[in-house]
Scaffold this active site. Structure first.
Site, PDB file in Angstrom:
ATOM      1  N   THR A 380       0.809  -1.213   0.000  1.00 35.70           N
ATOM      2  CA  THR A 380       0.000   0.000   0.000  1.00 35.70           C
ATOM      3  C   THR A 380       0.850   1.274   0.000  1.00 35.70           C
ATOM      4  O   THR A 380       2.044   1.253   0.221  1.00 35.70           O
ATOM      5  CB  THR A 380      -0.975  -0.016   1.195  1.00 35.70           C
ATOM      6  OG1 THR A 380      -1.656  -1.277   1.234  1.00 35.70           O
ATOM      7  CG2 THR A 380      -2.009   1.066   1.109  1.00 35.70           C
ATOM      8  N   ASP A 420      -7.323 -10.580   0.652  1.00 31.56           N
ATOM      9  CA  ASP A 420      -7.699  -9.920   1.903  1.00 31.56           C
ATOM     10  C   ASP A 420      -8.991 -10.499   2.473  1.00 31.56           C
ATOM     11  O   ASP A 420      -9.365 -10.214   3.601  1.00 31.56           O
ATOM     12  CB  ASP A 420      -7.873  -8.412   1.696  1.00 31.56           C
ATOM     13  CG  ASP A 420      -6.597  -7.638   1.962  1.00 31.56           C
ATOM     14  OD1 ASP A 420      -5.601  -8.253   2.389  1.00 31.56           O
ATOM     15  OD2 ASP A 420      -6.583  -6.409   1.746  1.00 31.56           O
ATOM     16  N   SER A 449     -10.511  -4.225   4.724  1.00 34.58           N
ATOM     17  CA  SER A 449      -9.213  -3.565   4.625  1.00 34.58           C
ATOM     18  C   SER A 449      -8.856  -2.948   5.964  1.00 34.58           C
ATOM     19  O   SER A 449      -9.730  -2.672   6.797  1.00 34.58           O
ATOM     20  CB  SER A 449      -9.274  -2.462   3.560  1.00 34.58           C
ATOM     21  OG  SER A 449      -8.125  -1.639   3.594  1.00 34.58           O
ATOM     22  N   SER A 450      -7.557  -2.704   6.171  1.00 34.54           N
ATOM     23  CA  SER A 450      -7.092  -1.950   7.340  1.00 34.54           C
ATOM     24  C   SER A 450      -6.763  -0.502   7.002  1.00 34.54           C
ATOM     25  O   SER A 450      -6.375   0.254   7.893  1.00 34.54           O
ATOM     26  CB  SER A 450      -5.841  -2.614   7.931  1.00 34.54           C
ATOM     27  OG  SER A 450      -6.152  -3.854   8.497  1.00 34.54           O
ATOM     28  N   GLY A 471       1.073  -0.576   5.134  1.00 35.87           N
ATOM     29  CA  GLY A 471       1.704  -1.626   5.937  1.00 35.87           C
ATOM     30  C   GLY A 471       0.747  -2.684   6.414  1.00 35.87           C
ATOM     31  O   GLY A 471       0.878  -3.190   7.532  1.00 35.87           O
ATOM     32  N   GLY A 472      -0.277  -3.023   5.599  1.00 31.84           N
ATOM     33  CA  GLY A 472      -1.206  -4.081   5.989  1.00 31.84           C
ATOM     34  C   GLY A 472      -1.920  -3.759   7.286  1.00 31.84           C
ATOM     35  O   GLY A 472      -2.304  -2.618   7.543  1.00 31.84           O
TER      36      GLY A 472
END
Length: 584
Positions: A380, A420, A449-450, A471-472
């Site tokens: 990302t 995801d 999603s985060s 960063g996930g």
């Protein structure tokens, strides 16, 4: 401050109205020079070019995203998706756009099951066509431009087209990404991203694609020959072929979503709602910490970081249990942010001891759910923009993992966003009762999603800070950490981003290697924390209103910079390299 020419010399070469909004008192237009912060100086410069041409913050954000598509293809691009949070200076409203990718209509709960009927590992599911979701980034740009663009659509593509056509110098970070993840690319894709001996990357196929979209408009990507080419690429993949159709692309729409806003101290924090879990989880972490005097404890206190870790565990547990695409599952956002519920969760946190175990709570209105693992990888990118009129845009955009699915179409990486989703759709409680997880694969659904683009308001309704990260699943902790740093510890956005991270999405905690967090190890251990030190792939960007002007911030772990419309460039003291730190 440095001059723009010095900062870039080493890196460059020759809609309808959104219903998802919250109204704030309208601040007076700032008229201060605009600011762009992104993870690559060429992308920041592209946004500033558009601001100087009279573009709005939305115009500049689009140009910055397009440039990142070229110079940081391992992280984002037209083959991926995005979330937008935007502040309109004239009305004081904050709105959001969901441009998250969707699963093809043919996708079902066993989309990532092998021929023998067993679920794939995530590692096996990522490469190839099956992991590719219908890209949403371009539709998000188009919706944002219709709502708040000032310059012509084609104008916004000019910086990115120049970079792709004329070339750009491969940075160390790009080289490291190719070295670490190049084997993940298909042979054709590997050719696109092979770095020449002179280090100058050119991508003529991508330049031609951008020129077509600039000239023909966004629909040209979703219908006609381009859509047919994308479908052929994913369905004809040698590994994990998909079942995507041109109808999947033609029917895709970016969506306005309800913004999530909550008070913290004297501020108001606004973020992205589901299918992103970022906004609600960040707010839960902060609201559970609000009863503690974080300011008095200070940034060097092991107790403060222990509290942060405990609050993170509780919030992540609820996030994993309940958040999914709200068009498919009931997400109890109101209950998760209910003051009484959050007070009950906060009461579980002690300054002196660590919880023996953490499970999800039962917020008001919560459906029966089963927790799912935290599975996102550290990919990302993010960008923050303000213009002279005081409009502010925060966008987090992604192709998911480094170089996405490993597939490339016209020089552009295609995402692996569908991994995801939770690969296994079913789970069992201790009594053997089975449940479908909230984030299971379904046709047309958007994976959780985060990503957590965030705008912070002062008590008078003026913007204090815009912030986002990559960063996930660490994104959530990065944003919460930076907000505590700015709002409780009175740090600049730059210093708050640079703080080392204590990441605790479940049992135990990881301290970021090579950062200030390492010094906390003994103190956290004394409080009962099970800690380890490990490298992390972190990356954040921000702009803040301070001292009567916009001030930019960029992550010292990345090559990013913030560039002002007046030519000023943020001073970023880069962090020392850490062995095995993910390049994303």
């Amino acid at each position: 401050m440095k001059t723009l020419s010095i900062a870039l010399a080493a890196a460059t070469l020759p809609l309808t109205a959104c219903a998802a909004q919250t109204r704030h008192p309208t601040p007076v237009s700032t008229r201060a020079p605009g600011m762009v912060s992104a993870a690559d100086p060429r992308a920041s410069a592209a946004g500033v070019e558009i601001l100087k041409a009279g573009g709005s913050a939305t115009d500049a954000a689009i140009a910055t995203m397009l440039a990142l598509n070229v110079v940081e293809p391992q992280s984002s691009g037209l083959g991926g998706g995005s979330f937008w949070v935007r502040h309109a200076a004239k009305t004081g409203k904050v709105t959001t756009i969901d441009a998250r990718e969707t699963a093809p209509a043919a996708a079902d709960a066993r989309w990532f099951y092998a021929a023998d009927g067993t679920p794939m590992s995530r590692r096996d599911a990522v490469p190839g066509g099956r992991s590719v979701g219908v890209p949403g980034a371009l539709r998000g740009m188009a919706l944002a431009h219709r709502q708040a663009g000032k310059l012509p659509w084609a104008k916004l593509f000019e910086p990115a087209i120049r970079l792709a056509r004329d070339g750009f110098r491969a940075t160390l970070r790009f080289r490291n990404s190719v070295a670490a993840y190049g084997t993940h690319l298909t042979p054709d894709a590997r050719t696109v991203f092979t770095i020449p001996a002179d280090g100058i990357m050119r991508n003529p196929a991508q330049a031609a694609l951008l020129e077509r979209i600039a000239r023909q408009g966004p629909d040209s990507f979703y219908v006609g020959p381009q859509a047919q080419k994308l479908v052929a690429t994913v369905n004809g993949a040698a590994h994990n072929p998909s079942k995507m159709t041109t109808g999947d692309l033609a029917s895709y729409d970016a969506k306005p979503r309800d913004v999530i806003c909550e008070p913290y101290r004297s501020y108001r924090i606004c973020g992205m709602g589901p299918p992103s879990s970022g906004g609600v989880t960040v707010l839960m972490i902060l609201k559970q910490l609000e009863r503690f005097d974080m300011a008095k404890l200070g940034k060097a206190s092991p107790v403060a970081w222990h509290l942060f870790a405990e609050s993170s565990r509780l919030a992540y547990a609820d996030r994993n249990m309940y958040v999914g695409d709200p068009d498919f599952v009931a997400v109890p956002i109101k209950g998760m942010l209910d003051p009484t519920y959050l007070a009950s969760r906060s009461a579980l946190i002690s300054e002196n001891t660590t919880l023996a175990s953490v499970t999800a709570g039962t917020p008001p209105g919560a459906p029966a759910r089963t927790p799912a693992p935290v599975s996102e990888v550290a990919g990302t990118t993010d960008l923050a923009v303000a213009d002279r009129d005081g409009n502010v845009v925060e966008v987090t955009t992604t192709v998911e993992g480094p170089f996405g699915s490993g597939l490339v179409m016209d020089g552009t990486v295609l995402n692996n966003e569908l991994t995801d989703f939770d690969i296994v759709p079913f789970a069992k409680e201790g009594n053997g009762t089975g449940y479908l997880v909230a984030n299971r694969v379904e046709g047309g659904k958007r994976p959780r999603s985060s990503m957590a683009p965030t705008i912070v308001y002062n008590a008078d309704g003026s913007v204090r800070l815009a912030l986002g990260a990559a960063g996930g699943s660490t994104i959530i902790a990065q944003i919460a950490k930076a907000l505590v740093g700015v709002l409780d510890w009175n740090l600049s956005a730059q210093d708050a981003i640079a703080l080392g991270l204590v990441y605790a999405p479940g049992p135990g905690a990881t301290l970021e290697a090579g950062s200030s967090a390492v010094a906390l190890q003994a103190g956290l251990t004394a409080l009962g924390e099970q800690v380890q030190v490990a490298p992390m792939g972190l990356k954040a960007n921000a702009i803040e209103w301070r001292q009567g002007r916009w001030i930019g911030a960029a992550d010292p772990r990345s090559e990013g910079v913030a560039i002002g419309e007046d030519g000023s460039v943020s001073d970023v003291t880069r962090m020392a390299p850490v062995a095995n730190r993910p390049s994303e």
